[in-house]
Structures are given as structure tokens and as C-alpha cells.
Write a protein that holds these residues in place. Structure first.
Motif, PDB file in Angstrom:
ATOM      1  N   UNK A 103       4.619  18.685  -1.463  1.00  0.00           N
ATOM      2  CA  UNK A 103       3.244  18.212  -1.235  1.00  0.00           C
ATOM      3  C   UNK A 103       3.219  16.681  -1.217  1.00  0.00           C
ATOM      4  N   UNK A 104       3.904  16.049  -2.178  1.00  0.00           N
ATOM      5  CA  UNK A 104       3.919  14.574  -2.246  1.00  0.00           C
ATOM      6  C   UNK A 104       4.505  13.987  -0.960  1.00  0.00           C
ATOM      7  N   UNK A 105       5.669  14.496  -0.537  1.00  0.00           N
ATOM      8  CA  UNK A 105       6.321  13.956   0.679  1.00  0.00           C
ATOM      9  C   UNK A 105       5.437  14.172   1.903  1.00  0.00           C
ATOM     10  N   UNK A 106       4.755  15.309   1.939  1.00  0.00           N
ATOM     11  CA  UNK A 106       3.889  15.613   3.088  1.00  0.00           C
ATOM     12  C   UNK A 106       2.738  14.598   3.182  1.00  0.00           C
ATOM     13  N   UNK A 107       2.062  14.347   2.047  1.00  0.00           N
ATOM     14  CA  UNK A 107       0.909  13.443   2.089  1.00  0.00           C
ATOM     15  C   UNK A 107       1.349  11.989   2.262  1.00  0.00           C
ATOM     16  N   UNK A 108       2.490  11.634   1.709  1.00  0.00           N
ATOM     17  CA  UNK A 108       2.995  10.253   1.828  1.00  0.00           C
ATOM     18  C   UNK A 108       3.407   9.960   3.272  1.00  0.00           C
ATOM     19  N   UNK A 109       3.905  10.991   3.948  1.00  0.00           N
ATOM     20  CA  UNK A 109       4.374  10.797   5.326  1.00  0.00           C
ATOM     21  C   UNK A 109       3.293  10.983   6.362  1.00  0.00           C
ATOM     22  N   UNK A 110       2.045  11.185   5.878  1.00  0.00           N
ATOM     23  CA  UNK A 110       0.924  11.417   6.816  1.00  0.00           C
ATOM     24  C   UNK A 110      -0.064  10.252   6.686  1.00  0.00           C
ATOM     25  N   UNK A 111      -0.277   9.526   7.767  1.00  0.00           N
ATOM     26  CA  UNK A 111      -1.085   8.293   7.685  1.00  0.00           C
ATOM     27  C   UNK A 111      -2.514   8.586   7.236  1.00  0.00           C
TER      28      UNK A 111
END
Ligand code: 57M
Length: 358
Positions: A212-220
Motif C-alpha cells: 500500500x505504501x509503495x503504491x501511494x508513494x508512486x502515484x502522483x
């Protein structure tokens, strides 16, 4: 690879457009890794038994552990195989963060493999010495730290949970900091891996949280909404962490009490290092202390126990790491394991809440 091979064909076959969606690839990376681990682990167990690669159990631990002597170990070989193959299939293999995570996992996996091999195949119960292990881990982590430091545009600022405006720039000190996070996580998981399913459960939970963290961090859009650093490309790491989740779930089928196989250092060391590497890439290093709180509790229990014994000649716990303390108090092994899983789940939920509480 499937993303690179099949997505371009969506102009011919419109259903292949689904490969562009990270959420689709996350789910199928987890499912693929689960199936690989679930189907292949029994074969590995038979092979390990044929090769006589069974666990030597120390006689100074809880007496119930002696019955575990001979349990096949090094099951982590399959966890790694399932993670790496599933990631190669479902992630964008041109993504530099994916390759970094893969190389970190392989590097720490090699250290664990040598340690396990010396222990179970060469009958050297101590395996690698602590200094040899730490040196090898440090070298791999140094390579990762240097990669980040010289990566164009990579920030050496430290994000602190709950304090969105406090982002100290560590500069050159980011390299030793990254080493500390990765080597620390690796050894904390290793220490925790002392009861059936005890390490793999919190690894699964932490992998899900960092998906979840990587997904939101990689989404502008989501990173801007949550006021967290946007790291273009970091989203692909959620495919890697989803593969860790799936592979760990498959391994858990055989590692749950009474375990048919142990993961070995070849599993615990790279799994911890993989979580540490994802924490560094996603700029949520300190969050790992919360997400991986069970690993932190286990490691701290050892530090306090050794410090107390050396300074006062007295133990704080009946035995460290703390999972043995509960065993010595009479808790059955599954009770210790599931209760620590419950704590891991609560800590993961709390850690995800910090993404909003800023
Ligand atoms: C990693 N390894 C397990 C298995 C697994 C400094 C000190 C705290 C070090 C620590 C230590 O030796 N840690 C090594 C823990 C071992 O598991 C193998 O190791 C791999 C993980 N690295 O995959 O291959 C044993 O754990 C049990 N186990 C299961 N189910 C599993 O799914 O039951 C593992 C996985 C296996 C099996 O019995 O043999 C381990 O515990 O060694 N030392 C300890 O943890 C020892 N604590 C201790 O000495 N405490 C002292 C001081 C030093 C703090 C104290 O309290 O005063 C305990 N472990 C053992 N004996 N084995 C207690 C004594």
C-alpha cells in the motif's frame, strides 16, 4: 515481463489493456507467488529430506524444541524463487527500483544460504561467524546505499511519521542510515524466526502494508493528497512486495505449527532486507519500526537481555528473544505465534494511519 510483452498488444487485443493497471499486476503477482510456493514447497521438503538438510536444534533452548530436530530447513530457497519469478513476470522489469530490490534480496539470500549450508550440510553448527555475517550484509547494504546516494534526483531527506514538515536532510549520512535500516531489518527477522510461522506471518503483514505504501508513494495523485513524497516509479515495488506476501502465504501453509519446514537464514535474512530496501526506496524508513514492530520487539528483547546479563548478571526475560520467554511461561507455541501476529496486524494498521495523520 508480461507487462512489457503483452501490454503493447492491447491495440490488437483490447483485454490486454488490463496489464497497464498496477492493481491488477499486484493481485496476480501475489497469486502467482502463492501458487509457486504452495505447489513447489512439498517437492523441496522431500528434496531437503533426501539430502539430509535437517535442522540441528540447540539443547540450551526450550526443551520442546528438541523434537524439531531434523525438520528440513532452507525452505527460504523456495520463498525467494517464488518472489523473484513472480516479480519478473508481473513487474515492469525496466524499473530500476525493482532491480535494486531483487539484487538486495539475492545478496542477502546468498549470505543466508552460505550460513545455512555450513550449519546443516557441513555440520558447522555456528555457520558463519557473527562478524562474517554482518560484514557480508553490510557490503550488500553499502551497495544499495551508494546506489541511492548517487541516483539522480533521489532525496536524502528523512520523512518522519506524523511530522510532515520535519524532513531533515541526512546528506552523506543517508548511506550509513540506509545500511542500518536494511541490515537491522534483516537481522531482526532472523532473530524472530524461532517458532513455527512466527517470522513469516509478520513478514506477510509488513509486505502487505508496504504494498500500500509503495503504491501511494508512486502515484502522483495519492502522494499529493496524503502530503507524502512522490517517488516516480516506486509503485512497481508494490508488485515485488505483493509477491513477498503471496510467497510467504504459500510457505506458511507448511511452516505453520507443527512446521514441516523452516525457512532458514536463506529465507529470514533476505525477507528482512527486502522490507528494509522497500522502506528506503519509498522514503518510509522510520515507518518500518512500526510496521515491523514485532521484529523490533524481538530484537530489543535480546539487546536488553544481553545488556542486563552483562551489566547485572541477571536476566530480564526467562529467555530471549521474547517468544521464548512466553514459551518458558507455559504458553503453547501456536498461542505465542498467533498473539504476535495479532500485534503485527494492529501495528500495520496504525502505521498505515500515519499516512493520513500528518
Ligand atoms: C536465529 N534461529 C532459531 C531455523 C530458522 C544472540 C541470540 C539471541 C541469538 C539467537 C539465535 O541463535 N538466533 C538465530 C534464530 C532456530 O531457527 C533456525 O534458524 C532459522 C532462522 N535464522 O529458519 O532454520 C530454531 O528456532 C526454532 N524454529 C521453529 N520454527 C520455525 O519456523 O521452531 C525456527 C523456525 C530452530 C527451531 O528450534 O532450531 C533459534 O532459536 O536458534 N539465540 C537464540 O534465539 C537463543 N536465545 C538465547 O540464547 N538467549 C540468551 C541470550 C543470548 C539472549 C538468553 O536469553 O539469556 C534461543 N534459541 C535457541 N536456543 N535455539 C534460546 C536457546
Amino acid at each position: 515481463m508480461l507487462y512489457l510483452w503483452l501490454y503493447p498488444l492491447h491495440t490488437e487485443f483490447s483485454f490486454l489493456n488490463v496489464f497497464r493497471y498496477l492493481s491488477f499486476r499486484i493481485i496476480y503477482a501475489a497469486v502467482t507467488a502463492f501458487l509457486l510456493a504452495f505447489v513447489l514447497t512439498p517437492m523441496l521438503i522431500r528434496k531437503l529430506q533426501e539430502m539430509g538438510l535437517g535442522q540441528q536444534v540447540r539443547d540450551d533452548g526450550p526443551s520442546r524444541h528438541l523434537a524439531k530436530t531434523g525438520t528440513p530447513t532452507m525452505g527460504g530457497l523456495l520463498i525467494l524463487f517464488a518472489v523473484l519469478l513472480s516479480t519478473m513476470l508481473w513487474a515492469d522489469v525496466t524499473n530500476r527500483y525493482v532491480w535494486l530490490a531483487i539484487l538486495a534480496t539475492i545478496g542477502f539470500g546468498l549470505v543466508g544460504f552460505v550460513d545455512d549450508y555450513l550449519k546443516v550440510a557441513r555440520n558447522q553448527p555456528k555457520g558463519l561467524s557473527a562478524s562474517q555475517k554482518i560484514l557480508a550484509q553490510g557490503l550488500v547494504a553499502l551497495g544499495i546505499g551508494l546506489f541511492f546516494y548517487f541516483l539522480p534526483g533521489y532525496s536524502t531527506k528523512l520523512s518522519v511519521p506524523f511530522f510532515k514538515n520535519f524532513t531533515p536532510d541526512l546528506g552523506l549520512f543517508y548511506i550509513p542510515f540506509a545500511i542500518l535500516v536494511i541490515v537491522g531489518a534483516s537481522n531482526a527477522v532472523n532473530l524472530t524466526d524461532g517458532l513455527d510461522g512466527l517470522a513469516v506471518g509478520p513478514v506477510m503483514i509488513a509486505a502487505l502494508a508496504y504494498t500500500i505504501v509503495a503504491y501511494v508513494v508512486g502515484n502522483s495523485i495519492t502522494s499529493e493528497y496524503l502530503l507524502i513524497p512522490y517517488i516516480p516509479g516506486a509503485g512497481e515495488l508494490s508488485v515485488f512486495t505483493a509477491a513477498i506476501f503471496g510467497s510467504s502465504l504459500g510457505f506458511l501453509w507448511f511452516n505453520t505449527y507443527p512446521a514441516s519446514v523452516f525457512m532458514g537464514d536463506v529465507g529470514s535474512l533476505p525477507l528482512g532486507a527486502a522490507l528494509g530496501t522497500v522502506a528506503v526506496v519509498s522514503k518510509h524508513e522510520l515507518l518500518l519500526l512500526l510496521v515491523g514492530g514485532v521484529f523490533v520487539i524481538e530484537a530489543i528483547s535480546v539487546i536488553f537481555q544481553v545488556a542486563s546479563y552483562k551489566s547485572r548478571g541477571k536476566r530480564i526475560f526467562l529467555m530471549a528473544p521474547i517468544h521464548h520467554h512466553f514459551e518458558m511461561k507455559g504458553w503453547e507455541e501456536p498461542k505465542v505465534v498467533v498473539r504476535l501476529w495479532i500485534i503485527a496486524i494492529l501495528l500495520a494498521l496504525l502505521s498505515l494511519s500515519t499516512l493520513k495523520l500528518r
